[in-house]
Write a protein that holds these residues in place. Sequence first.
Motif, mmCIF file in Angstrom:
data_model
loop_
_atom_site.group_PDB
_atom_site.id
_atom_site.type_symbol
_atom_site.label_atom_id
_atom_site.label_comp_id
_atom_site.label_asym_id
_atom_site.label_seq_id
_atom_site.Cartn_x
_atom_site.Cartn_y
_atom_site.Cartn_z
ATOM 1 N N ARG A 237 -2.259 4.188 5.665
ATOM 2 C CA ARG A 237 -3.709 4.131 5.785
ATOM 3 C C ARG A 237 -4.236 3.111 4.795
ATOM 4 N N CYS A 238 -5.508 2.814 4.944
ATOM 5 C CA CYS A 238 -6.158 2.015 3.922
ATOM 6 C C CYS A 238 -6.282 2.874 2.664
ATOM 7 N N GLN A 239 -6.427 2.216 1.537
ATOM 8 C CA GLN A 239 -6.479 2.983 0.294
ATOM 9 C C GLN A 239 -7.890 3.363 -0.102
ATOM 10 N N PRO B 165 -4.103 -7.793 4.220
ATOM 11 C CA PRO B 165 -3.856 -6.901 5.366
ATOM 12 C C PRO B 165 -2.358 -6.659 5.532
ATOM 13 N N ASP C 112 -7.637 -4.312 6.554
ATOM 14 C CA ASP C 112 -8.691 -4.885 5.709
ATOM 15 C C ASP C 112 -8.114 -5.460 4.430
ATOM 16 N N CYS D 117 -2.928 -1.241 6.885
ATOM 17 C CA CYS D 117 -4.378 -1.417 6.783
ATOM 18 C C CYS D 117 -4.737 -2.857 7.102
ATOM 19 N N ARG E 258 0.834 -1.203 0.000
ATOM 20 C CA ARG E 258 0.000 0.000 0.000
ATOM 21 C C ARG E 258 0.865 1.247 0.000
ATOM 22 N N GLU F 117 -8.380 -5.275 0.668
ATOM 23 C CA GLU F 117 -8.908 -4.269 -0.251
ATOM 24 C C GLU F 117 -8.772 -4.777 -1.675
#
Lengths: 389, 96
Positions: B27-29, B51, B57, B55, A213, B59
């Motif tokens: 952070r989550c995207q 995960p 979760d 984040c 990410r 995604e």
Amino acid sequence: MGHRNEPPWLRLLRTSMSKKQTFLMEDIFSLFGNDSDDYNYSYSYSDEESDTCCTGAVCTQHDSMKFEEVFVPVLYSVVLVLGFLGNGLVLAVLCQMRRGWSVTDTFILHLAVADTLLLLTLPFWAVQASMGWIFGTPICKVTGAVFQINFYCGIFLLACISLDRYLSIIHAVQMYSRKKPWAVQSSCLFVWIFCLLLSIPDWVFLEANGDDRREGKVECTHNYLLYFNSSKNIRMASRLLYHIVGFLIPSVIMIYCYSCILLRLIKGTQGLQKQRAMRVILALVVAFFVSWTPYNIVLLVDTLHARNMIEDKCETRTTLDISVTATSTLGYLHCCLNPILYAFVGVKFRRHLLQMLKFLGCRLKGQVRSASRRSSVWSESGNTSTSGF
Amino acid sequence: MKLAAFLLLACLLFVHVKGMVISPRGRCQCIDRGVKFIPPKQIEKIEVFSPSTSCKDVEIIATMKISGDQMCLDPDSQFAKNLIKKLGQTEKRHLE
């Protein structure tokens, strides 16, 4: 969210995958043919679509990471140079006058050690920001814990110094005296042990992790994945405790102690050294709050954001991330101010510094005015504070 | 006094204090849960993020064919579940 009643296959996916996986739709269709369910029955999904909860907007961290890449190495280098210079001088002066340490000098010594150790970790974070964490997990744990210990230690020692001045000036209580040097040493030891305990989670959770990410960058971060399912609450609890332990308690102690001293000064006799003392106190308090309040405000806003009290937009997230980086750097800058605010404000320190510089062959024509000698209370509060004003 | 200090210390350790200074800043995207359906013909590729430290979760991000835009797919939606089932079967061939 939505973790509890997830199907087993998703759980399997969740635990078995450590990385991002990319699939091209063409490959999937070539495997299953265009007669796959999703082609023919797409209209049934369209019904689901009608609920308008979500736009599916994606927010990458590209911008805030680009900012960090430039900002962190540059600013940390500045902080590092300034901090080493100031704290190195303090340590050198203290070594030189090994005999006549007052109580405050001992605190200042510990403060300078804590600040120096914290500064030593900055190059590691700068490298991390520009090229990722290349040092491996063991060094990540050590660096992170050293940082954390000294971060808290610095702030607690500031509170200790204000408490010592308050007790000796307002209550004329000599909590520490030359007769019992162990008292001040054990106070410092207690602070260090307390900070060491605060760093236990860092020893446990810090790891060098690559994160897709964050564009696959390896970073030294806390990894709660293995231990907790709902890390959000832990994050919130720890953040609240940071606000209380790392900012609120030291602030309240400092404000109370220094405002009592200020009130006493206002009531007392007029004079030059009184004005000087008041200015020093104001500088101490203002410097602390200018350094640390922005960071705490940004974190509070971030907490509100995480609690969905602020509208979640990509710009908000990027702004918050950039603000956290910028304001925390402002906080570290306080490490560089400590030597000036606490040590070199005192006449004794400057005298020793000048002596030392002369000894080293530097021809500095500094004059230590005898008139300001009495204001040396700021480095000798333990014994001279009551007569200082 | 000692007792108070001890209690404070015990509380701190109990909830695992960590300063936020070097905490994961990631952070989550996905801004929200994501859409429940995207017409498959419009999808160029699917990225499944497991995960990670930033984040917790799963995604699923789809990239559109024509515009190149990205869009989050709700992992709990029926469409995503079906899709992932298939992706799971192709997993071995396309592991990055």
